[in-house]
Design an enzyme around this catalytic site. Structure first.
Site, PDB file in Angstrom:
ATOM      1  N   CYS A 119       0.857  -1.184   0.000  1.00  0.00           N
ATOM      2  CA  CYS A 119       0.000   0.000   0.000  1.00  0.00           C
ATOM      3  C   CYS A 119       0.895   1.236   0.000  1.00  0.00           C
ATOM      4  O   CYS A 119       1.818   1.340   0.807  1.00  0.00           O
ATOM      5  CB  CYS A 119      -0.882  -0.005   1.246  1.00  0.00           C
ATOM      6  SG  CYS A 119      -1.810   1.521   1.461  1.00  0.00           S
ATOM      7  N   CYS A 122       0.400   3.279   3.555  1.00  0.00           N
ATOM      8  CA  CYS A 122       0.873   2.827   4.868  1.00  0.00           C
ATOM      9  C   CYS A 122       1.951   1.755   4.799  1.00  0.00           C
ATOM     10  O   CYS A 122       2.494   1.354   5.825  1.00  0.00           O
ATOM     11  CB  CYS A 122      -0.297   2.338   5.705  1.00  0.00           C
ATOM     12  SG  CYS A 122      -0.980   0.781   5.111  1.00  0.00           S
ATOM     13  N   CYS A 168      -7.402  -0.597   1.430  1.00  0.00           N
ATOM     14  CA  CYS A 168      -6.401  -1.111   2.364  1.00  0.00           C
ATOM     15  C   CYS A 168      -7.031  -1.194   3.758  1.00  0.00           C
ATOM     16  O   CYS A 168      -7.637  -0.238   4.222  1.00  0.00           O
ATOM     17  CB  CYS A 168      -5.197  -0.177   2.390  1.00  0.00           C
ATOM     18  SG  CYS A 168      -4.043  -0.529   3.727  1.00  0.00           S
ATOM     19  N   CYS A 171      -5.062   1.563   6.259  1.00  0.00           N
ATOM     20  CA  CYS A 171      -5.190   3.028   6.148  1.00  0.00           C
ATOM     21  C   CYS A 171      -6.394   3.454   5.306  1.00  0.00           C
ATOM     22  O   CYS A 171      -6.591   4.640   5.067  1.00  0.00           O
ATOM     23  CB  CYS A 171      -3.918   3.641   5.588  1.00  0.00           C
ATOM     24  SG  CYS A 171      -3.683   3.370   3.824  1.00  0.00           S
ATOM     25  N   CYS A 191      -8.746  -5.623  -9.490  1.00  0.00           N
ATOM     26  CA  CYS A 191      -8.354  -4.647 -10.500  1.00  0.00           C
ATOM     27  C   CYS A 191      -7.879  -3.395  -9.758  1.00  0.00           C
ATOM     28  O   CYS A 191      -8.687  -2.660  -9.194  1.00  0.00           O
ATOM     29  CB  CYS A 191      -9.557  -4.339 -11.388  1.00  0.00           C
ATOM     30  SG  CYS A 191      -9.164  -3.250 -12.745  1.00  0.00           S
TER      31      CYS A 191
END
Ligand SMILES: [Zn+2]
Length: 210
Positions: A119, A122, A168, A171, A191
């Protein structure tokens, strides 16, 4: 504590009442009267017990309210200003405003190195290169996440479509969407926008945060 002494009095009177009725019940000979007083005890016990429970429960309820709300373990929360400062414009638009990058323009749609996609907000590991496949969509596509806790699925009804948004778990960065038309073994297609990802090569120098 407002009304405390009054509640205490009710409790004491209630207890005394129960006590004397119990005594009366025990003194009465077995028979209809005895059964009747027992029934009466049953009906009285409930409200008195309720008052006692309320009095006993009050301080602990206050203590619970004073406690700080326990956030989800490992949850990363930042202000909009902080995110703007830390992310590029594209990363900010995608992860915090749920924008979608144009297909075939992102960093990773045609990326084939071995490693983990994290991510961008984070640093949490989200997808392994082993689960990446050629979807032809122009966005990096994966058939599963690194683990079931990494990604949160949200029903998305924007643009007149019913889709599953994926964010995510740590975060809440917008990542992309999940479609049920992926390859085996899961049949799912994550996707994902390249802008929400940060690739870390398998044997790279960057530390891999799990
Ligand atoms: Zn994140």
């Amino acid at each position: 504590m407002l009304g405390g002494p009054l509640m205490y009095k009710i409790l004491v009177i209630g207890t005394l009442l129960i006590g004397s009725l119990s005594l009366l019940g025990n003194l009465l000979p077995a028979g209809r009267h005895h059964i009747r007083s027992r029934r009466m005890l049953g009906t009285l016990r409930a409200p008195v017990a309720l008052v006692a429970a309320l009095l006993a429960g009050e301080p602990s309820a206050e203590a619970a309210a004073e406690k700080k709300p326990a956030g989800k373990k490992g949850t990363v929360r930042k202000t909009d200003e902080q995110w703007k400062k830390e992310l590029t414009d594209d990363q900010y638009q995608v992860t915090r405003c749920s924008a979608t990058e144009r297909p075939f323009t992102g960093k990773y749609w045609d990326h084939h190195e071995e490693g983990t996609y994290h991510c961008v907000g984070c640093g949490m590991g989200l997808f392994d290169s082993e689960t990446k496949f050629e979807s032809g969509s122009g966005w990096p596509s994966y058939y599963q996440a690194v683990n079931s806790g990494a990604i949160t699925e949200i029903k998305d009804i924007s643009y007149g479509m019913v889709r599953t948004e994926v964010v995510c778990s740590r975060c809440e960065a917008h990542l992309g969407h999940l479609f049920p038309d992926g390859p085996k073994p899961t049949g799912m297609r994550y996707c994902i926008n390249s802008a929400s990802l940060d690739f870390q090569p398998k044997n790279g120098e960057k530390s891999v945060e799990k």
